[in-house]
Write a protein that holds these residues in place. Structure first.
Motif, PDB file in Angstrom:
ATOM      1  N   TYR A  28       0.856  -1.192   0.000  1.00 15.29           N
ATOM      2  CA  TYR A  28       0.000   0.000   0.000  1.00 15.29           C
ATOM      3  C   TYR A  28       0.891   1.241   0.000  1.00 15.29           C
ATOM      4  O   TYR A  28       1.702   1.437   0.923  1.00 15.29           O
ATOM      5  CB  TYR A  28      -0.909   0.020   1.233  1.00 15.29           C
ATOM      6  N   GLN A  29       0.773   2.046  -1.056  1.00 19.49           N
ATOM      7  CA  GLN A  29       1.516   3.302  -1.171  1.00 19.49           C
ATOM      8  C   GLN A  29       3.014   3.130  -0.873  1.00 19.49           C
ATOM      9  O   GLN A  29       3.605   3.863  -0.088  1.00 19.49           O
ATOM     10  CB  GLN A  29       0.914   4.357  -0.237  1.00 19.49           C
ATOM     11  N   GLY A  30       3.596   2.103  -1.491  1.00 25.65           N
ATOM     12  CA  GLY A  30       5.038   1.895  -1.351  1.00 25.65           C
ATOM     13  C   GLY A  30       5.465   1.251  -0.035  1.00 25.65           C
ATOM     14  O   GLY A  30       6.665   1.077   0.201  1.00 25.65           O
ATOM     15  N   GLN A  31       4.501   0.912   0.814  1.00 23.26           N
ATOM     16  CA  GLN A  31       4.842   0.253   2.078  1.00 23.26           C
ATOM     17  C   GLN A  31       4.428  -1.214   2.018  1.00 23.26           C
ATOM     18  O   GLN A  31       3.502  -1.573   1.296  1.00 23.26           O
ATOM     19  CB  GLN A  31       4.117   0.936   3.249  1.00 23.26           C
ATOM     20  N   THR A  32       5.116  -2.054   2.787  1.00 22.60           N
ATOM     21  CA  THR A  32       4.781  -3.484   2.808  1.00 22.60           C
ATOM     22  C   THR A  32       4.300  -3.881   4.198  1.00 22.60           C
ATOM     23  O   THR A  32       4.813  -3.392   5.213  1.00 22.60           O
ATOM     24  CB  THR A  32       5.999  -4.348   2.422  1.00 22.60           C
ATOM     25  N   PHE A  33       3.311  -4.776   4.235  1.00 23.56           N
ATOM     26  CA  PHE A  33       2.720  -5.246   5.484  1.00 23.56           C
ATOM     27  C   PHE A  33       2.583  -6.760   5.408  1.00 23.56           C
ATOM     28  O   PHE A  33       2.286  -7.295   4.339  1.00 23.56           O
ATOM     29  CB  PHE A  33       1.323  -4.638   5.695  1.00 23.56           C
ATOM     30  N   ARG A  34       2.791  -7.442   6.547  1.00 20.60           N
ATOM     31  CA  ARG A  34       2.613  -8.896   6.568  1.00 20.60           C
ATOM     32  C   ARG A  34       1.375  -9.249   7.384  1.00 20.60           C
ATOM     33  O   ARG A  34       0.983  -8.524   8.289  1.00 20.60           O
ATOM     34  CB  ARG A  34       3.827  -9.604   7.163  1.00 20.60           C
ATOM     35  N   LEU A  35       0.767 -10.367   7.044  1.00 18.42           N
ATOM     36  CA  LEU A  35      -0.473 -10.786   7.684  1.00 18.42           C
ATOM     37  C   LEU A  35      -0.224 -11.161   9.143  1.00 18.42           C
ATOM     38  O   LEU A  35       0.661 -11.942   9.450  1.00 18.42           O
ATOM     39  CB  LEU A  35      -1.052 -11.975   6.922  1.00 18.42           C
ATOM     40  N   ILE A  36      -1.030 -10.568  10.040  1.00 18.22           N
ATOM     41  CA  ILE A  36      -0.964 -10.912  11.463  1.00 18.22           C
ATOM     42  C   ILE A  36      -2.111 -11.829  11.849  1.00 18.22           C
ATOM     43  O   ILE A  36      -1.926 -12.832  12.529  1.00 18.22           O
ATOM     44  CB  ILE A  36      -1.001  -9.634  12.334  1.00 18.22           C
ATOM     45  N   SER A  37      -3.325 -11.487  11.417  1.00 22.10           N
ATOM     46  CA  SER A  37      -4.483 -12.274  11.851  1.00 22.10           C
ATOM     47  C   SER A  37      -5.652 -12.098  10.888  1.00 22.10           C
ATOM     48  O   SER A  37      -5.815 -11.039  10.294  1.00 22.10           O
ATOM     49  CB  SER A  37      -4.896 -11.822  13.255  1.00 22.10           C
ATOM     50  N   VAL A  38      -6.466 -13.167  10.775  1.00 23.13           N
ATOM     51  CA  VAL A  38      -7.649 -13.143   9.905  1.00 23.13           C
ATOM     52  C   VAL A  38      -8.889 -13.404  10.746  1.00 23.13           C
ATOM     53  O   VAL A  38      -8.877 -14.238  11.657  1.00 23.13           O
ATOM     54  CB  VAL A  38      -7.542 -14.220   8.802  1.00 23.13           C
ATOM     55  N   PHE A  39      -9.968 -12.671  10.454  1.00 28.68           N
ATOM     56  CA  PHE A  39     -11.227 -12.813  11.183  1.00 28.68           C
ATOM     57  C   PHE A  39     -12.365 -13.028  10.189  1.00 28.68           C
ATOM     58  O   PHE A  39     -12.322 -12.523   9.069  1.00 28.68           O
ATOM     59  CB  PHE A  39     -11.520 -11.552  12.004  1.00 28.68           C
ATOM     60  N   LYS A  40     -13.403 -13.740  10.628  1.00 30.72           N
ATOM     61  CA  LYS A  40     -14.592 -13.909   9.782  1.00 30.72           C
ATOM     62  C   LYS A  40     -15.333 -12.574   9.657  1.00 30.72           C
ATOM     63  O   LYS A  40     -15.143 -11.664  10.459  1.00 30.72           O
ATOM     64  CB  LYS A  40     -15.537 -14.940  10.417  1.00 30.72           C
ATOM     65  N   ALA A  41     -16.241 -12.520   8.681  1.00 31.73           N
ATOM     66  CA  ALA A  41     -17.023 -11.294   8.482  1.00 31.73           C
ATOM     67  C   ALA A  41     -17.830 -10.933   9.727  1.00 31.73           C
ATOM     68  O   ALA A  41     -18.073  -9.759  10.014  1.00 31.73           O
ATOM     69  CB  ALA A  41     -17.950 -11.467   7.274  1.00 31.73           C
ATOM     70  N   SER A  42     -18.218 -11.944  10.505  1.00 30.66           N
ATOM     71  CA  SER A  42     -19.023 -11.698  11.714  1.00 30.66           C
ATOM     72  C   SER A  42     -18.177 -11.210  12.893  1.00 30.66           C
ATOM     73  O   SER A  42     -18.713 -10.861  13.941  1.00 30.66           O
ATOM     74  CB  SER A  42     -19.738 -12.990  12.131  1.00 30.66           C
ATOM     75  N   GLN A  43     -16.847 -11.166  12.718  1.00 31.88           N
ATOM     76  CA  GLN A  43     -15.961 -10.808  13.829  1.00 31.88           C
ATOM     77  C   GLN A  43     -15.373  -9.407  13.686  1.00 31.88           C
ATOM     78  O   GLN A  43     -14.233  -9.161  14.038  1.00 31.88           O
ATOM     79  CB  GLN A  43     -14.816 -11.833  13.937  1.00 31.88           C
ATOM     80  N   GLU A  44     -16.189  -8.490  13.178  1.00 30.49           N
ATOM     81  CA  GLU A  44     -15.707  -7.119  12.970  1.00 30.49           C
ATOM     82  C   GLU A  44     -15.181  -6.507  14.268  1.00 30.49           C
ATOM     83  O   GLU A  44     -14.134  -5.860  14.290  1.00 30.49           O
ATOM     84  CB  GLU A  44     -16.845  -6.248  12.408  1.00 30.49           C
ATOM     85  N   VAL A  45     -15.904  -6.717  15.367  1.00 34.74           N
ATOM     86  CA  VAL A  45     -15.500  -6.120  16.650  1.00 34.74           C
ATOM     87  C   VAL A  45     -14.134  -6.648  17.078  1.00 34.74           C
ATOM     88  O   VAL A  45     -13.246  -5.889  17.480  1.00 34.74           O
ATOM     89  CB  VAL A  45     -16.557  -6.413  17.744  1.00 34.74           C
TER      90      VAL A  45
END
Length: 219
Positions: A28-45
């Motif tokens: 994103y905009q020349g920056q790199t990020f690595r995945l920390i955690s994934v949540f289901k659509a129902s887990q927005e909070v």
């Protein structure tokens, strides 16, 4: 830091330099990020809670990615940092790792404070629970003993537990600890006991714990 949509970013994978796995990378905009955690659509909070914990409390540069079917949290990284990488476990591996660390910490406390005889009784009790509940790769006497004593960095791979196994272990461990120590003070030093985990992984576990009834026991 940012809440972004899928069309805002580019996602690719790179080969981890020291492990046989592909690592998702968000650009994103020349920056790199690595995945920390994934949540289901129902887990927005839950997703937003972890994202805010990392950004507001820990000062991390993070992205919260909103997609129709899921939310994901990404932490800023320089690609060369991957060579010293520790935080690359899946969510269930994080929960498994944390529960084993807590198990080992309670066992060591019993050995240090109450002596070898009580430690041997605790080992027998916990082995019985793992056998009765049929924990994968942990229900023989030898595998249960190794769970109590092995350095996790030396463990070839974590046992393939499900979330229900982690919940059962933490409930039973709390009951046993209360029986052996006579109070629940042992459960109040959570962050100290998780020092061997990567910081992001500690936060994933604590965020999960706080969303479950177990949070009242371990705090």
């Amino acid at each position: 830091m940012f809440i972004l949509k899928r069309q805002d970013v580019e996602i690719s994978t790179i080969q981890h330099p020291t492990r046989d796995q592909q690592v998702p990378i968000l650009h994103y905009q020349g920056q790199t990020f690595r995945l920390i955690s994934v949540f289901k659509a129902s887990q927005e909070v839950e997703a937003k809670t972890l994202w805010r914990s990392l950004t507001d409390n820990r000062g991390k540069a993070c992205v919260l990615l909103e997609e129709p079917e899921r939310y994901s949290v990404w932490g800023k990284i320089r690609l060369e940092q991957l060579e010293n990488d520790t935080g690359s476990h899946s969510n269930i591996e994080v929960l498994t790792l944390a529960s084993i660390l807590l198990l080992q910490a309670v066992y060591l406390d019993i050995e240090d404070l109450l002596g070898n005889r009580q430690a041997a009784l605790f080992e027998k009790d916990i082995t019985g629970i793992l056998q009765q509940k049929q924990f994968p790769q942990a229900s023989s006497s030898e595998s249960a003993k190794s769970l109590l004593t092995v350095e996790l960095s030396q463990m070839p791979k974590l046992p393939p537990w499900q979330e229900t196994h982690v919940i059962i272990l933490l409930e039973e461990l709390h009951k046993l600890g209360k029986t052996y120590f006579g109070d629940t003070n042992f459960a109040h030093q959570l962050e100290d006991r998780l020092q061997d985990m990567a910081e992001e992984e500690q936060l994933i576990f604590i965020s999960w714990l706080n969303q479950s009834p177990l949070g009242k026991l371990w705090h």
